[in-house]
Write a protein that holds these residues in place. Structure first.
Motif, PDB file in Angstrom:
ATOM      1  N   THR A   1       0.934  -1.136  -0.004  1.00 57.26           N
ATOM      2  CA  THR A   1      -0.102   0.039   0.028  1.00 57.26           C
ATOM      3  C   THR A   1       0.763   1.257   0.165  1.00 57.26           C
ATOM      4  O   THR A   1       0.636   2.160  -0.793  1.00 57.26           O
ATOM      5  CB  THR A   1      -0.889  -0.099   1.216  1.00 57.26           C
ATOM      6  N   THR A   2       1.750   1.231   0.943  1.00 54.73           N
ATOM      7  CA  THR A   2       2.741   2.317   0.999  1.00 54.73           C
ATOM      8  C   THR A   2       3.431   2.666  -0.333  1.00 54.73           C
ATOM      9  O   THR A   2       3.576   3.833  -0.729  1.00 54.73           O
ATOM     10  CB  THR A   2       3.676   2.374   2.004  1.00 54.73           C
ATOM     11  N   SER A   3       3.945   1.663  -0.975  1.00 51.81           N
ATOM     12  CA  SER A   3       4.722   1.801  -2.204  1.00 51.81           C
ATOM     13  C   SER A   3       3.759   2.277  -3.272  1.00 51.81           C
ATOM     14  O   SER A   3       4.225   3.330  -3.899  1.00 51.81           O
ATOM     15  CB  SER A   3       5.347   0.351  -2.675  1.00 51.81           C
ATOM     16  N   MET A   4       2.462   1.616  -3.442  1.00 49.78           N
ATOM     17  CA  MET A   4       1.739   2.417  -4.359  1.00 49.78           C
ATOM     18  C   MET A   4       1.366   3.676  -4.266  1.00 49.78           C
ATOM     19  O   MET A   4       1.199   4.460  -5.114  1.00 49.78           O
ATOM     20  CB  MET A   4       0.511   1.349  -4.466  1.00 49.78           C
ATOM     21  N   MET A   5       1.179   4.067  -3.013  1.00 41.52           N
ATOM     22  CA  MET A   5       0.805   5.440  -2.580  1.00 41.52           C
ATOM     23  C   MET A   5       1.978   6.463  -2.966  1.00 41.52           C
ATOM     24  O   MET A   5       1.660   7.497  -3.485  1.00 41.52           O
ATOM     25  CB  MET A   5       0.476   5.649  -1.184  1.00 41.52           C
ATOM     26  N   SER A   6       3.192   6.021  -2.921  1.00 45.15           N
ATOM     27  CA  SER A   6       4.336   6.631  -3.247  1.00 45.15           C
ATOM     28  C   SER A   6       4.352   7.082  -4.718  1.00 45.15           C
ATOM     29  O   SER A   6       4.789   8.094  -5.164  1.00 45.15           O
ATOM     30  CB  SER A   6       5.563   6.123  -2.700  1.00 45.15           C
ATOM     31  N   GLY A   7       3.960   6.090  -5.489  1.00 41.30           N
ATOM     32  CA  GLY A   7       4.111   6.113  -6.817  1.00 41.30           C
ATOM     33  C   GLY A   7       2.863   6.738  -7.560  1.00 41.30           C
ATOM     34  O   GLY A   7       3.163   7.271  -8.743  1.00 41.30           O
ATOM     35  N   THR A   8       1.722   6.204  -6.942  1.00 39.91           N
ATOM     36  CA  THR A   8       0.673   6.814  -7.886  1.00 39.91           C
ATOM     37  C   THR A   8      -0.446   7.516  -7.189  1.00 39.91           C
ATOM     38  O   THR A   8      -1.608   7.360  -7.543  1.00 39.91           O
ATOM     39  CB  THR A   8       0.111   5.784  -8.679  1.00 39.91           C
ATOM     40  N   GLY A   9      -0.252   7.577  -5.811  1.00 36.35           N
ATOM     41  CA  GLY A   9      -1.591   8.244  -4.871  1.00 36.35           C
ATOM     42  C   GLY A   9      -1.951   9.331  -5.206  1.00 36.35           C
ATOM     43  O   GLY A   9      -2.908   9.656  -4.803  1.00 36.35           O
ATOM     44  N   LEU A  10      -1.305  10.061  -5.922  1.00 35.56           N
ATOM     45  CA  LEU A  10      -1.905  11.372  -6.360  1.00 35.56           C
ATOM     46  C   LEU A  10      -2.130  11.733  -7.749  1.00 35.56           C
ATOM     47  O   LEU A  10      -1.895  12.739  -8.413  1.00 35.56           O
ATOM     48  CB  LEU A  10      -0.929  12.737  -5.612  1.00 35.56           C
ATOM     49  N   PHE A  11      -2.688  10.669  -8.242  1.00 28.43           N
ATOM     50  CA  PHE A  11      -3.023  10.931  -9.902  1.00 28.43           C
ATOM     51  C   PHE A  11      -1.811  11.253 -10.636  1.00 28.43           C
ATOM     52  O   PHE A  11      -0.470  10.772 -10.489  1.00 28.43           O
ATOM     53  CB  PHE A  11      -4.282  11.685  -9.952  1.00 28.43           C
ATOM     54  N   ASP A  12      -2.064  12.118 -11.651  1.00 28.31           N
ATOM     55  CA  ASP A  12      -0.917  12.577 -12.416  1.00 28.31           C
ATOM     56  C   ASP A  12       0.127  13.416 -11.540  1.00 28.31           C
ATOM     57  O   ASP A  12       0.854  13.854 -12.136  1.00 28.31           O
ATOM     58  CB  ASP A  12      -1.386  13.480 -13.659  1.00 28.31           C
ATOM     59  N   GLY A  13      -0.272  13.905 -10.573  1.00 27.04           N
ATOM     60  CA  GLY A  13       0.696  14.565  -9.584  1.00 27.04           C
ATOM     61  C   GLY A  13       1.393  13.847  -8.815  1.00 27.04           C
ATOM     62  O   GLY A  13       1.831  14.592  -8.118  1.00 27.04           O
ATOM     63  N   SER A  14       1.620  12.676  -8.857  1.00 26.21           N
ATOM     64  CA  SER A  14       2.167  11.941  -7.966  1.00 26.21           C
ATOM     65  C   SER A  14       3.868  12.009  -8.081  1.00 26.21           C
ATOM     66  O   SER A  14       4.321  12.332  -6.920  1.00 26.21           O
ATOM     67  CB  SER A  14       1.877  10.363  -8.213  1.00 26.21           C
ATOM     68  N   GLY A  15       4.281  12.251  -9.066  1.00 27.95           N
ATOM     69  CA  GLY A  15       5.718  12.485  -9.209  1.00 27.95           C
ATOM     70  C   GLY A  15       6.048  14.066  -8.709  1.00 27.95           C
ATOM     71  O   GLY A  15       7.141  13.729  -7.811  1.00 27.95           O
ATOM     72  N   GLU A  16       5.197  14.942  -8.918  1.00 31.98           N
ATOM     73  CA  GLU A  16       5.507  16.401  -8.195  1.00 31.98           C
ATOM     74  C   GLU A  16       5.674  16.283  -6.793  1.00 31.98           C
ATOM     75  O   GLU A  16       6.025  16.898  -5.979  1.00 31.98           O
ATOM     76  CB  GLU A  16       4.515  17.406  -8.748  1.00 31.98           C
ATOM     77  N   PHE A  17       4.549  15.644  -6.132  1.00 33.48           N
ATOM     78  CA  PHE A  17       4.208  15.256  -4.854  1.00 33.48           C
ATOM     79  C   PHE A  17       5.533  14.645  -4.049  1.00 33.48           C
ATOM     80  O   PHE A  17       5.654  15.092  -2.997  1.00 33.48           O
ATOM     81  CB  PHE A  17       2.968  14.567  -4.560  1.00 33.48           C
ATOM     82  N   ALA A  18       5.800  13.573  -4.572  1.00 28.10           N
ATOM     83  CA  ALA A  18       6.727  12.813  -4.226  1.00 28.10           C
ATOM     84  C   ALA A  18       8.005  13.683  -4.067  1.00 28.10           C
ATOM     85  O   ALA A  18       8.871  13.656  -3.085  1.00 28.10           O
ATOM     86  CB  ALA A  18       7.260  11.727  -4.987  1.00 28.10           C
TER      87      ALA A  18
ATOM     88  N   VAL B   1      -9.856  21.654  -5.428  1.00 23.90           N
ATOM     89  CA  VAL B   1      -8.697  20.835  -5.989  1.00 23.90           C
ATOM     90  C   VAL B   1      -8.043  21.293  -7.147  1.00 23.90           C
ATOM     91  O   VAL B   1      -8.579  22.135  -7.937  1.00 23.90           O
ATOM     92  CB  VAL B   1      -9.298  19.271  -6.369  1.00 23.90           C
ATOM     93  N   ASP B   2      -6.781  21.071  -7.738  1.00 30.14           N
ATOM     94  CA  ASP B   2      -6.216  21.405  -8.822  1.00 30.14           C
ATOM     95  C   ASP B   2      -6.583  20.816 -10.037  1.00 30.14           C
ATOM     96  O   ASP B   2      -7.700  19.910 -10.046  1.00 30.14           O
ATOM     97  CB  ASP B   2      -4.800  21.358  -8.677  1.00 30.14           C
ATOM     98  N   GLN B   3      -6.137  20.902 -11.317  1.00 27.75           N
ATOM     99  CA  GLN B   3      -6.462  20.329 -12.616  1.00 27.75           C
ATOM    100  C   GLN B   3      -6.394  18.759 -12.429  1.00 27.75           C
ATOM    101  O   GLN B   3      -6.874  17.790 -13.280  1.00 27.75           O
ATOM    102  CB  GLN B   3      -5.873  21.032 -13.610  1.00 27.75           C
ATOM    103  N   LYS B   4      -5.261  18.291 -11.389  1.00 31.82           N
ATOM    104  CA  LYS B   4      -4.981  16.842 -11.396  1.00 31.82           C
ATOM    105  C   LYS B   4      -5.917  16.063 -10.287  1.00 31.82           C
ATOM    106  O   LYS B   4      -5.517  14.906  -9.800  1.00 31.82           O
ATOM    107  CB  LYS B   4      -3.589  16.754 -11.210  1.00 31.82           C
ATOM    108  N   GLY B   5      -6.711  16.832  -9.640  1.00 34.20           N
ATOM    109  CA  GLY B   5      -7.666  16.407  -8.729  1.00 34.20           C
ATOM    110  C   GLY B   5      -7.282  16.254  -7.069  1.00 34.20           C
ATOM    111  O   GLY B   5      -7.735  15.553  -6.509  1.00 34.20           O
ATOM    112  N   ASN B   6      -6.124  17.039  -7.044  1.00 35.79           N
ATOM    113  CA  ASN B   6      -5.839  17.037  -5.672  1.00 35.79           C
ATOM    114  C   ASN B   6      -5.789  18.209  -4.994  1.00 35.79           C
ATOM    115  O   ASN B   6      -5.793  19.379  -5.679  1.00 35.79           O
ATOM    116  CB  ASN B   6      -4.030  16.642  -5.622  1.00 35.79           C
ATOM    117  N   SER B   7      -6.164  18.280  -3.646  1.00 32.26           N
ATOM    118  CA  SER B   7      -6.362  19.417  -2.983  1.00 32.26           C
ATOM    119  C   SER B   7      -4.990  20.337  -2.801  1.00 32.26           C
ATOM    120  O   SER B   7      -4.118  19.875  -2.540  1.00 32.26           O
ATOM    121  CB  SER B   7      -6.778  19.086  -1.452  1.00 32.26           C
ATOM    122  N   TYR B   8      -5.322  21.468  -3.275  1.00 32.36           N
ATOM    123  CA  TYR B   8      -4.182  22.541  -3.271  1.00 32.36           C
ATOM    124  C   TYR B   8      -3.639  22.970  -2.106  1.00 32.36           C
ATOM    125  O   TYR B   8      -2.531  22.583  -1.711  1.00 32.36           O
ATOM    126  CB  TYR B   8      -4.574  23.887  -4.211  1.00 32.36           C
ATOM    127  N   ARG B   9      -4.448  23.191  -1.154  1.00 32.46           N
ATOM    128  CA  ARG B   9      -3.910  23.672   0.226  1.00 32.46           C
ATOM    129  C   ARG B   9      -3.590  22.511   1.223  1.00 32.46           C
ATOM    130  O   ARG B   9      -2.469  22.722   1.596  1.00 32.46           O
ATOM    131  CB  ARG B   9      -5.225  24.591   0.831  1.00 32.46           C
TER     132      ARG B   9
END
Length: 247
Positions: A171-188, A220-228
């Motif tokens: 679960t943690t590994s998948m959250m790290s790679g894809t948990g925030l949709f297309d914004g996952s890389g930026e979030f990581a 939420v931003d264009q990638k579906g993630n909460s900005y704040r």
């Protein structure tokens, strides 16, 4: 060969998970019922000899019980208004489900029950999916569930494992790679904490071996993630050195 989506963090994978919820797919005599009745826990359906039986994906009571245990909150329910909205407007998910059917994703399920896919079966699958998406939690619930994942599945309050360490690690590994949709890389890169976002504006984050964090802000931003919520986690991660990529 069926083209199985293996990532439960994206819509296609989540729809497939809806068919795998233990005991969710059962063949029983079911009849036309209201949304309220469909959402009621421990629902009892009376048989009507003059009605034609249909196949329905049924209760998610057992899954709801698990969510309540993970969050330590026995009051968690499916939000009927959100469910109704999802059911009436989920056109992209309907298209996705039919595309998955065309790629033979549901073949195994159909063979198990001797069924042939039709529109009602796809709606049954989506009904469960929409209900799973409509489970209502708050930040404390998210943080507590994140804490259990961070502790390799161990619940410090109940003093037992609610999930296995292997499942917690996956679960943690998948959250790290894809948990925030297309914004996952930026979030990581910016935050570095395994997390899963939802289009409602909530984010569940967990720092392995340390803590769980719940954050919420509805914009939420264009990638579906909460900005704040994302910004809050970024600041917190830097101040407390929470990034799992920080040596």
């Amino acid at each position: 060969q069926p083209q199985i989506p293996f990532n439960p963090m994206i819509n296609a994978g989540a729809i497939l998970i809806s068919t795998m919820v233990p005991e969710s797919f059962q063949i029983k005599k079911r009849y036309s019922i209201s949304t309220k009745e469909l959402l009621e826990v421990d629902e009892t359906v009376k048989e009507d000899k003059d009605s034609e039986p249909t196949t329905k994906l049924l209760e998610i009571d057992h899954f709801l019980t698990f969510v309540r245990q993970m969050c330590g909150n026995d009051d968690i329910q499916v939000n009927a208004q959100v469910y109704e909205s999802e059911r009436n407007t989920g056109y992209k998910n309907r298209s996705l489900a039919w595309e998955m059917n065309d790629r033979h994703v549901f073949d195994k399920l159909m063979r198990q029950h001797g069924l042939t896919v039709d529109a009602s079966i796809i709606e049954d699958i989506l009904s469960v999916y929409f209900r799973l998406c409509s489970i209502e939690v708050d930040c404390i619930d998210l943080a507590r569930a994140g804490t259990i994942i961070a502790n390799q599945g161990y619940d410090p309050d109940r003093k037992e494992f609610l999930i296995t360490p292997r499942i917690a690690t996956i679960t943690t590994s998948m959250m790290s790679g894809t948990g925030l949709f297309d914004g996952s890389g930026e979030f990581a890169n910016a935050v570095g904490i395994p997390a899963k976002s939802g289009v409602s504006g909530g984010i569940l984050a967990c720092v392995p071996g340390r803590c769980g964090i719940g954050a919420f802000s509805p914009v939420v931003d264009q990638k579906g993630n909460s900005y704040r919520a994302s910004k809050m986690l970024e600041i917190l991660a830097k101040e407390e050195h929470l990034s799992i990529f920080e040596s």
